[in-house]
Design a protein around this motif. Structure first.
Motif, PDB file in Angstrom:
ATOM      1  N   PHE A  18       0.831  -1.195   0.000  1.00 50.69           N
ATOM      2  CA  PHE A  18       0.000   0.000   0.000  1.00 50.69           C
ATOM      3  C   PHE A  18       0.864   1.244   0.000  1.00 50.69           C
ATOM      4  O   PHE A  18       1.937   1.284   0.634  1.00 50.69           O
ATOM      5  CB  PHE A  18      -0.917   0.023   1.230  1.00 50.69           C
ATOM      6  N   ASP A  19       0.404   2.263  -0.722  1.00 49.15           N
ATOM      7  CA  ASP A  19       1.007   3.590  -0.692  1.00 49.15           C
ATOM      8  C   ASP A  19       0.043   4.513   0.041  1.00 49.15           C
ATOM      9  O   ASP A  19      -1.119   4.657  -0.363  1.00 49.15           O
ATOM     10  CB  ASP A  19       1.244   4.105  -2.110  1.00 49.15           C
ATOM     11  N   ILE A  20       0.502   5.142   1.081  1.00 46.39           N
ATOM     12  CA  ILE A  20      -0.339   6.012   1.906  1.00 46.39           C
ATOM     13  C   ILE A  20       0.162   7.432   1.730  1.00 46.39           C
ATOM     14  O   ILE A  20       1.351   7.715   1.915  1.00 46.39           O
ATOM     15  CB  ILE A  20      -0.303   5.576   3.376  1.00 46.39           C
ATOM     16  N   SER A  21      -0.738   8.337   1.376  1.00 53.39           N
ATOM     17  CA  SER A  21      -0.366   9.694   0.992  1.00 53.39           C
ATOM     18  C   SER A  21      -1.319  10.698   1.625  1.00 53.39           C
ATOM     19  O   SER A  21      -2.376  10.340   2.158  1.00 53.39           O
ATOM     20  CB  SER A  21      -0.394   9.860  -0.541  1.00 53.39           C
ATOM     21  N   CYS A  22      -0.933  11.959   1.532  1.00 52.44           N
ATOM     22  CA  CYS A  22      -1.773  13.068   1.985  1.00 52.44           C
ATOM     23  C   CYS A  22      -1.831  14.103   0.867  1.00 52.44           C
ATOM     24  O   CYS A  22      -0.792  14.538   0.364  1.00 52.44           O
ATOM     25  CB  CYS A  22      -1.231  13.689   3.270  1.00 52.44           C
ATOM     26  N   PHE A  23      -3.036  14.507   0.474  1.00 53.82           N
ATOM     27  CA  PHE A  23      -3.249  15.530  -0.542  1.00 53.82           C
ATOM     28  C   PHE A  23      -3.663  16.828   0.149  1.00 53.82           C
ATOM     29  O   PHE A  23      -4.668  16.860   0.875  1.00 53.82           O
ATOM     30  CB  PHE A  23      -4.346  15.115  -1.528  1.00 53.82           C
ATOM     31  N   GLY A  24      -2.911  17.895  -0.084  1.00 50.56           N
ATOM     32  CA  GLY A  24      -3.303  19.223   0.391  1.00 50.56           C
ATOM     33  C   GLY A  24      -4.097  19.931  -0.699  1.00 50.56           C
ATOM     34  O   GLY A  24      -3.542  20.274  -1.747  1.00 50.56           O
ATOM     35  N   LEU A  25      -5.371  20.165  -0.471  1.00 48.95           N
ATOM     36  CA  LEU A  25      -6.284  20.648  -1.504  1.00 48.95           C
ATOM     37  C   LEU A  25      -6.706  22.085  -1.231  1.00 48.95           C
ATOM     38  O   LEU A  25      -6.719  22.537  -0.075  1.00 48.95           O
ATOM     39  CB  LEU A  25      -7.525  19.754  -1.571  1.00 48.95           C
TER      40      LEU A  25
END
Length: 546
Positions: free
Chosen positions: A35-42
């Protein structure tokens, strides 16, 4: 003690902890899957307008370090440090996501969670299992979002297309990525992360005492395969490729008269040498026009070899005119109409269709009878009785609503006669809407008939519905409405006004006396509503009279 969230639950961060320096841990695993776990700043439009705020293994922190990737620790597969008071104003939402790297589906995962830790103490946890998903390959786990103050929402929304679909949802695209550098994971932060003594869950990452694990590969090819040339891992532009110029070297050609099509870059078979002005391209062929203007692409013919300008790269030959740039075929034709999934309880599919996810929010939905056009999952539809008093009041005031109750776990699609639908979210405030203009609303909202006083019409009053509380009401209009601020001189036709803020003072105004409309030459505008109120009040008017 940590609060246990279900999908769709929301809360202010200040109600969970007074701190703003937070630890976010994610635990997700399945045998044989990565799994790739990421955070998107929108931004405010929920788009990744600045790719420096896409936080993943190859970009472990934002420019001002308000968002940092910490690695696996304390039983978490991946962890982040988020400092809310350092996040720039342009970033309005942080979306924490998990994506499968390779084959597999989210239905294969074991019990997992996303949690928030403040000062070393866990304050909230949203747990999930693979039974909540089917063929999804990416999932939005939880969001921090700014609405007056920072809040947290448990999302649990999946995407079948994986990382590609997830990036497109946020306005980005997938690019070729370089292999991740071999670096040790970041040390535990000094802002009081969770204690290392806690036992890891059944599917957790190895405890901190074991050898550090490398960061997830995030879709990069395995080590033996040579990596492609380094490119930007993320683009803010949507995944719509502009037409590319042909890459085949072209011999110089004599200029054609302005505005006239010239011969394609490679001659067609059967052309007579030495002929005069080049003939128009055969029916259905693309021919480049001067100054970058694409020539019409008639139906049914194949473009010449080399694909002239105006034809997207990769478009198969023989594609009829009007086929979308994404390619030919049934899937490409239906792509613009696919279901829109945003991870919210209420989602507009288009101007005339609304989707409500009953698995989020914890309460049922009351909708106009017969407004369901489709549903997915296990959904129960029941009759909502207004009772004897409610029916009597509805009949007397004209504000009767024939409602059904929608409960269960699934998604319900609502529409009525092609009306435009507008979700209005209430956060403890109130709004007045005519019963005729209400399609559906959350059962958690309180509603009642409200009287509008006036002496210029028979009976001396008009009636409307007032909705108040926390939840969403779906308002339907004929056409696109206009929202006007309330001023001392704001008037609206009572047959065209749809809604107004409950704090507005409404007065029935009559410009003519009763029966005046029988006289020749009358304007027909007999009854208006006058609105008064403090700044911030509004009215909604549709381009249609009921």
């Amino acid at each position: 003690m940590a609060r246990e969230f279900q999908r769709g639950h929301k809360a202010k961060i200040s109600d969970l902890t007074p701190g703003t320096d937070l630890y976010v841990g994610v635990q997700i695993a399945a045998p044989g899957l990565t799994f790739d776990i990421s955070c998107f700043g929108l931004d405010a439009n929920e788009q990744l307008s600045d790719d420096r705020y896409f936080i993943f293994f190859n970009q472990p922190k934002s420019p001002e370090e308000s968002i940092q990737l910490l690695g696996a620790q304390s039983g978490d597969t991946e962890s982040f440090r988020v400092t809310l008071d350092r996040i720039p104003a342009a970033i309005q939402k942080l979306s924490f996501t998990a994506t499968l790297d390779g084959s597999g589906q989210m239905s294969q995962i074991g019990p997992g969670y996303i949690r928030i830790v403040a000062g070393g103490e866990e304050v909230v946890r949203y747990a999930f299992t693979g039974s909540e998903f089917t063929t999804e390959r990416a999932v939005m786990l939880g969001d921090f979002y700014l609405k007056d103050v920072w809040r947290f929402a448990a999302v649990g929304q999946g995407f079948d297309g994986g990382l590609d679909a997830l990036l497109k949802n946020f306005g980005g695209e997938v690019a070729e990525e370089e292999a991740p550098p071999a670096a040790a994971p970041a040390a535990a932060p000094g802002f009081a992360p969770p204690a290392h003594a806690a036992a890891p869950p059944a599917f957790g990452a190895p405890p901190a005492a074991q050898a550090p694990q490398p960061a997830p590969s995030f879709g990069a090819p395995p080590a033996p395969t040579p990596s492609p040339a380094p490119q930007q891992p993320m683009h803010a532009a949507p995944t719509i490729a502009a037409p590319l110029a042909p890459q085949t070297p072209q011999a110089p050609q004599a200029p054609s008269p302005y505005g006239q099509p010239h011969q394609p870059q490679q001659p067609q078979f059967g052309q007579v040498p030495g002929q005069g002005a080049p003939p128009a391209p055969p029916f259905g062929q693309h021919a480049p026009a001067p100054y970058g203007q694409p020539a019409p692409a008639p139906y049914g013919q194949q473009p010449p070899v080399g694909m002239p300008p105006g034809v997207p790269q990769g478009m198969p030959q023989g594609v009829p005119q009007g086929v979308p740039a994404t390619g030919a075929g049934l899937q490409a034709a239906l792509q613009p109409y696919k279901e829109a999934a945003t991870g919210q309880r209420w989602t507009s599919q288009n101007q005339q269709l609304m989707r409500v996810d009953l698995t989020m929010g914890g309460s049922g939905v009351l909708a106009r009878q017969g407004s369901m056009v489709m549903y997915q999952g296990k959904v129960d539809f029941g009759y909502k009785s207004a009772g004897f008093v409610g029916r009597a009041v509805g009949n007397a005031t004209g504000q009767e609503m024939q409602l059904m109750r929608c409960t269960g776990r699934g998604q319900v699609f609502l529409a009525e006669e092609g009306s435009h639908l507008h979700p209005i979210e209430l956060q403890g405030d109130a709004i007045c809407v005519s019963a005729e203009s209400v399609l559906a609303f959350d059962e958690s909202l309180q509603y009642e008939v409200r009287r509008v006083e006036g002496h210029g019409i028979p009976g001396g009053a008009l009636f409307t519905m007032q909705f108040q509380g926390t939840g969403t009401v779906i308002v339907k209009t004929h056409g696109t409405p206009v929202v006007l601020p309330v001023t001392p001189t704001t008037f609206a036709d009572c047959n065209a006004v749809v809604a107004w803020s409950a704090a507005s003072q409404v007065i029935v105004s009559s410009q003519v006396r009763l029966r005046r409309n029988a006289y020749p030459g009358h304007s027909g505008e007999t009854v208006n509503l006058q609105f008064r109120g403090a700044p911030g009040n509004f009215i909604v008017v549709q381009p249609y009279e009921v």
